[in-house]
Design a protein around this motif. Structure first.
Motif, PDB file in Angstrom:
ATOM      1  N   LEU A   4     -13.284  50.462  10.223  1.00 49.85           N
ATOM      2  CA  LEU A   4     -12.759  49.285  10.913  1.00 49.85           C
ATOM      3  C   LEU A   4     -11.516  48.752  10.207  1.00 49.85           C
ATOM      4  CD1 LEU A   4     -13.258  47.364  13.278  1.00 49.85           C
ATOM      5  CD2 LEU A   4     -14.706  45.993  11.778  1.00 49.85           C
ATOM      6  N   GLU A   5     -11.519  48.758   8.893  1.00 50.09           N
ATOM      7  CA  GLU A   5     -10.347  48.307   8.130  1.00 50.09           C
ATOM      8  C   GLU A   5      -9.154  49.212   8.401  1.00 50.09           C
ATOM      9  OE1 GLU A   5     -11.891  46.125   4.083  1.00 50.09           O
ATOM     10  OE2 GLU A   5     -12.085  48.291   4.204  1.00 50.09           O
ATOM     11  N   ALA A   6      -9.423  50.509   8.498  1.00 52.26           N
ATOM     12  CA  ALA A   6      -8.331  51.441   8.801  1.00 52.26           C
ATOM     13  C   ALA A   6      -7.755  51.159  10.188  1.00 52.26           C
ATOM     14  CB  ALA A   6      -8.855  52.877   8.720  1.00 52.26           C
ATOM     15  N   ASP A   7      -8.652  50.826  11.117  1.00 54.62           N
ATOM     16  CA  ASP A   7      -8.201  50.488  12.472  1.00 54.62           C
ATOM     17  C   ASP A   7      -7.360  49.217  12.472  1.00 54.62           C
ATOM     18  OD1 ASP A   7      -7.965  50.816  15.185  1.00 54.62           O
ATOM     19  OD2 ASP A   7      -9.774  49.645  15.624  1.00 54.62           O
ATOM     20  N   VAL A   8      -7.817  48.218  11.691  1.00 57.96           N
ATOM     21  CA  VAL A   8      -7.064  46.954  11.598  1.00 57.96           C
ATOM     22  C   VAL A   8      -5.696  47.204  10.976  1.00 57.96           C
ATOM     23  CG1 VAL A   8      -6.998  44.707  10.450  1.00 57.96           C
ATOM     24  CG2 VAL A   8      -9.108  45.485  11.521  1.00 57.96           C
ATOM     25  N   ALA A   9      -5.672  48.046   9.936  1.00 63.08           N
ATOM     26  CA  ALA A   9      -4.393  48.355   9.281  1.00 63.08           C
ATOM     27  C   ALA A   9      -3.440  49.038  10.252  1.00 63.08           C
ATOM     28  CB  ALA A   9      -4.643  49.229   8.056  1.00 63.08           C
ATOM     29  N   ALA A  10      -3.986  49.961  11.070  1.00 61.74           N
ATOM     30  CA  ALA A  10      -3.134  50.656  12.052  1.00 61.74           C
ATOM     31  C   ALA A  10      -2.616  49.673  13.097  1.00 61.74           C
ATOM     32  CB  ALA A  10      -3.932  51.773  12.709  1.00 61.74           C
ATOM     33  N   GLN A  11      -3.489  48.773  13.553  1.00 66.36           N
ATOM     34  CA  GLN A  11      -3.069  47.789  14.559  1.00 66.36           C
ATOM     35  C   GLN A  11      -2.096  46.778  13.968  1.00 66.36           C
ATOM     36  OE1 GLN A  11      -3.661  47.858  17.785  1.00 66.36           O
ATOM     37  NE2 GLN A  11      -4.851  49.760  17.553  1.00 66.36           N
ATOM     38  N   SER A  12      -2.209  46.530  12.660  1.00 67.25           N
ATOM     39  CA  SER A  12      -1.303  45.571  12.014  1.00 67.25           C
ATOM     40  C   SER A  12       0.143  46.045  12.098  1.00 67.25           C
ATOM     41  CB  SER A  12      -1.705  45.388  10.541  1.00 67.25           C
ATOM     42  OG  SER A  12      -2.997  44.848  10.451  1.00 67.25           O
ATOM     43  N   GLU A  13       0.334  47.335  11.922  1.00 70.06           N
ATOM     44  CA  GLU A  13       1.689  47.884  12.043  1.00 70.06           C
ATOM     45  C   GLU A  13       2.209  47.701  13.467  1.00 70.06           C
ATOM     46  OE1 GLU A  13       3.628  49.015   9.680  1.00 70.06           O
ATOM     47  OE2 GLU A  13       2.078  48.555   8.188  1.00 70.06           O
ATOM     48  N   ARG A  14       1.323  47.942  14.403  1.00 66.72           N
ATOM     49  CA  ARG A  14       1.722  47.796  15.815  1.00 66.72           C
ATOM     50  C   ARG A  14       2.044  46.334  16.144  1.00 66.72           C
ATOM     51  NH1 ARG A  14      -2.205  48.345  21.009  1.00 66.72           N
ATOM     52  NH2 ARG A  14      -0.616  48.214  22.630  1.00 66.72           N
ATOM     53  N   VAL A  15       1.246  45.400  15.619  1.00 63.43           N
ATOM     54  CA  VAL A  15       1.477  43.970  15.880  1.00 63.43           C
ATOM     55  C   VAL A  15       2.799  43.525  15.277  1.00 63.43           C
ATOM     56  CG1 VAL A  15       0.656  41.651  15.319  1.00 63.43           C
ATOM     57  CG2 VAL A  15      -0.952  43.379  16.141  1.00 63.43           C
ATOM     58  N   ARG A  16       3.059  43.966  14.050  1.00 60.16           N
ATOM     59  CA  ARG A  16       4.331  43.584  13.425  1.00 60.16           C
ATOM     60  C   ARG A  16       5.524  44.116  14.227  1.00 60.16           C
ATOM     61  NH1 ARG A  16       1.419  43.896   8.500  1.00 60.16           N
ATOM     62  NH2 ARG A  16       1.662  46.158   8.369  1.00 60.16           N
ATOM     63  N   ALA A  17       5.372  45.360  14.703  1.00 63.20           N
ATOM     64  CA  ALA A  17       6.472  45.930  15.501  1.00 63.20           C
ATOM     65  C   ALA A  17       6.667  45.147  16.807  1.00 63.20           C
ATOM     66  CB  ALA A  17       6.173  47.392  15.803  1.00 63.20           C
ATOM     67  N   LEU A  18       5.594  44.785  17.468  1.00 60.93           N
ATOM     68  CA  LEU A  18       5.692  44.012  18.721  1.00 60.93           C
ATOM     69  C   LEU A  18       6.265  42.625  18.467  1.00 60.93           C
ATOM     70  CD1 LEU A  18       2.292  44.981  20.399  1.00 60.93           C
ATOM     71  CD2 LEU A  18       4.571  45.634  21.171  1.00 60.93           C
ATOM     72  N   ASN A  19       5.853  41.991  17.362  1.00 61.56           N
ATOM     73  CA  ASN A  19       6.374  40.661  17.047  1.00 61.56           C
ATOM     74  C   ASN A  19       7.873  40.715  16.764  1.00 61.56           C
ATOM     75  OD1 ASN A  19       3.960  39.375  17.391  1.00 61.56           O
ATOM     76  ND2 ASN A  19       3.438  39.281  15.200  1.00 61.56           N
ATOM     77  N   ASP A  20       8.265  41.744  16.019  1.00 64.75           N
ATOM     78  CA  ASP A  20       9.703  41.888  15.748  1.00 64.75           C
ATOM     79  C   ASP A  20      10.483  42.074  17.050  1.00 64.75           C
ATOM     80  OD1 ASP A  20       9.170  41.636  13.083  1.00 64.75           O
ATOM     81  OD2 ASP A  20       9.203  43.791  12.642  1.00 64.75           O
ATOM     82  N   ALA A  21       9.923  42.876  17.953  1.00 68.73           N
ATOM     83  CA  ALA A  21      10.604  43.103  19.244  1.00 68.73           C
ATOM     84  C   ALA A  21      10.642  41.825  20.071  1.00 68.73           C
ATOM     85  CB  ALA A  21       9.882  44.205  20.010  1.00 68.73           C
ATOM     86  N   ALA A  22       9.569  41.034  20.044  1.00 71.28           N
ATOM     87  CA  ALA A  22       9.514  39.795  20.828  1.00 71.28           C
ATOM     88  C   ALA A  22      10.494  38.765  20.314  1.00 71.28           C
ATOM     89  CB  ALA A  22       8.088  39.244  20.818  1.00 71.28           C
ATOM     90  N   LEU A  23      10.613  38.690  18.965  1.00 69.28           N
ATOM     91  CA  LEU A  23      11.509  37.684  18.385  1.00 69.28           C
ATOM     92  C   LEU A  23      12.971  37.935  18.742  1.00 69.28           C
ATOM     93  CD1 LEU A  23       9.882  37.213  14.848  1.00 69.28           C
ATOM     94  CD2 LEU A  23       9.990  35.548  16.700  1.00 69.28           C
ATOM     95  N   LYS A  24      13.255  39.170  19.042  1.00 66.89           N
ATOM     96  CA  LYS A  24      14.646  39.469  19.442  1.00 66.89           C
ATOM     97  C   LYS A  24      15.021  38.732  20.722  1.00 66.89           C
ATOM     98  CE  LYS A  24      14.873  44.017  17.245  1.00 66.89           C
ATOM     99  NZ  LYS A  24      15.008  45.475  17.478  1.00 66.89           N
ATOM    100  N   PHE A  25      14.018  38.537  21.613  1.00 72.20           N
ATOM    101  CA  PHE A  25      14.298  37.834  22.878  1.00 72.20           C
ATOM    102  C   PHE A  25      14.591  36.353  22.653  1.00 72.20           C
ATOM    103  CE2 PHE A  25      11.901  41.508  24.442  1.00 72.20           C
ATOM    104  CZ  PHE A  25      12.740  41.931  25.459  1.00 72.20           C
ATOM    105  N   SER A  26      14.111  35.836  21.518  1.00 71.12           N
ATOM    106  CA  SER A  26      14.381  34.413  21.247  1.00 71.12           C
ATOM    107  C   SER A  26      15.738  34.214  20.610  1.00 71.12           C
ATOM    108  CB  SER A  26      13.290  33.862  20.305  1.00 71.12           C
ATOM    109  OG  SER A  26      13.385  34.497  19.042  1.00 71.12           O
ATOM    110  N   GLU A  27      16.422  35.302  20.298  1.00 74.88           N
ATOM    111  CA  GLU A  27      17.731  35.198  19.637  1.00 74.88           C
ATOM    112  C   GLU A  27      18.881  35.621  20.556  1.00 74.88           C
ATOM    113  OE1 GLU A  27      17.147  37.731  16.345  1.00 74.88           O
ATOM    114  OE2 GLU A  27      15.703  36.416  15.295  1.00 74.88           O
ATOM    115  N   LEU A  28      18.588  35.807  21.816  1.00 71.60           N
ATOM    116  CA  LEU A  28      19.637  36.259  22.747  1.00 71.60           C
ATOM    117  C   LEU A  28      20.610  35.132  23.054  1.00 71.60           C
ATOM    118  CD1 LEU A  28      17.491  38.311  25.300  1.00 71.60           C
ATOM    119  CD2 LEU A  28      19.004  39.206  23.535  1.00 71.60           C
ATOM    120  N   ASP A  29      21.852  35.478  23.199  1.00 76.73           N
ATOM    121  CA  ASP A  29      22.886  34.510  23.624  1.00 76.73           C
ATOM    122  C   ASP A  29      23.051  34.607  25.141  1.00 76.73           C
ATOM    123  OD1 ASP A  29      23.306  33.734  21.015  1.00 76.73           O
ATOM    124  OD2 ASP A  29      24.817  35.315  20.671  1.00 76.73           O
TER     125      ASP A  29
END
Length: 341
Positions: A24-49
């Motif tokens: 389960l910890e390995a699964d959480v670690a794998a999903q953590s990478e995915r969440v960070r990537a999605l959050n980084d992608a989402a934050l880009k939309f808040s910085e658009l001009d």
């Protein structure tokens, strides 16, 4: 899964839960990478001009919420791992205690069934086996000490899982103390038996030697001439010296008997045996003195016979000379015969 209160009811079950938790910890670690990537992608939309498809604040709030949820999930995972490891530590402690108790029970049965032997050989064998057991006892004592330290650490944490630890430690300590007492008593009994059978063996050896010595000193062979009587007297004096050397061993029997354990020391057979040895030694010493005198008398008689025989030979020689003596006709020869006369 992470908020489950199932921490296992024995060591194998806890090990299984820890293995599943690791997945389960390995699964959480794998999903953590995915969440960070999605959050980084989402934050880009808040910085658009210019054109913004969504309110930047909503995006930031949503990203923050997801991050918080992930952190909470990771905290829950860490907390459950700690609880499972504490549970494993607890059940490991209980299993080690059970193994210690089983080992103690086994040794208690062995000690209860053990005898102290029927003779010197069996006592020596049992003593060697007991020494081996003492080595095992030392090794097990070290393992038990380590297990007790684990129990103290569990108690120091004051967690809900420490129920019964103090009682189990006290119970095993009491059984261990009793085992060491029984082991010490059995060792003392073996030592007492060893001393008794060594005393008996030495007494038997002494009796056998004295019996042989008695046969020698009570011999009726005093020789048939001066030479043989002198040789017998020489050998007899060597035997007398050996008898005298054994006096200390005979006198020491009572001291050895006094050092034995009461159940051996107070035995009628042992006391009678000592008296018999002392009496036998007295007889040997007495007969040895008599044989010394007899041999000296025989030697004196044979010495007298030898001197008488020498006298007889001398007389015979003189008689023969006198019987053969003739008076010579020559003066010189007469003087020679006269001188010899």
């Amino acid at each position: 899964l992470l908020v489950s209160k199932d921490l296992g009811k024995h060591l194998l079950e806890v090990e299984d839960l820890l293995q599943k938790h690791g997945l389960l910890e390995a699964d959480v670690a794998a999903q953590s990478e995915r969440v960070r990537a999605l959050n980084d992608a989402a934050l880009k939309f808040s910085e658009l001009d210019g054109y913004q498809p969504c309110d930047p604040q909503i995006i930031c709030n949503r990203v923050g919420h997801v991050r918080t949820c992930l952190e909470e999930l990771q905290e829950l995972a860490a907390k459950r791992r700690k609880e499972l490891e504490d549970s494993r530590q607890l059940w490991t402690f209980f299993q080690e205690m059970e193994e210690a108790e089983a080992w103690i029970r086994e040794k208690e049965k062995i000690l209860a069934a053990k005898t102290c032997g029927r003779d010197l050989s069996s006592v020596v064998t049992l003593t060697n086996k007991h020494k081996t057991m003492l080595g095992e006892l030392g090794n097990r004592r070290a393992l038990l000490h380590q297990s007790m330290k684990k129990g103290e650490k569990i108690l120091a944490k004051k967690s809900f899982s420490s129920v019964g630890v103090q009682e189990k430690m006290r119970e095993v300590c009491l059984r261990w103390k009793k085992l060491e007492e029984v082991t010490g008593l059995h060792q003392q009994r073996l030592e007492d038996a060893l001393n008794f059978f060594q005393f008996s063996a030495e007494t038997d050896d002494l009796v056998a030697w004295l019996q042989d010595a008695y046969r020698i000193v009570s011999s009726d062979d005093f020789g048939h001439d001066d030479y043989s009587s002198r040789a017998l007297l020489r050998k007899h004096r060597a035997v007398v010296d050996e008898v005298e050397k054994h006096r200390a061993a005979v006198l020491g029997l009572r001291r050895q008997l006094a050092l034995l354990a009461p159940e051996h020391r107070q035995g009628v057979d042992a006391q009678i045996r000592v008296v018999e040895v002392e009496q036998l030694y007295g007889e040997v010493a007495e007969v040895a003195v008599l044989r010394t005198q007899w041999l000296q008398d025989a030697l004196a008689v044979y010495r007298m016979f030898s001197e008488v025989h020498a006298c007889e030979v001398w007389v015979d020689e003189k008689e023969q000379w006198l019987e053969r003596m003739e008076v010579p006709e020559e003066l010189d020869e007469v003087e020679v015969v006269q001188h010899r006369w």
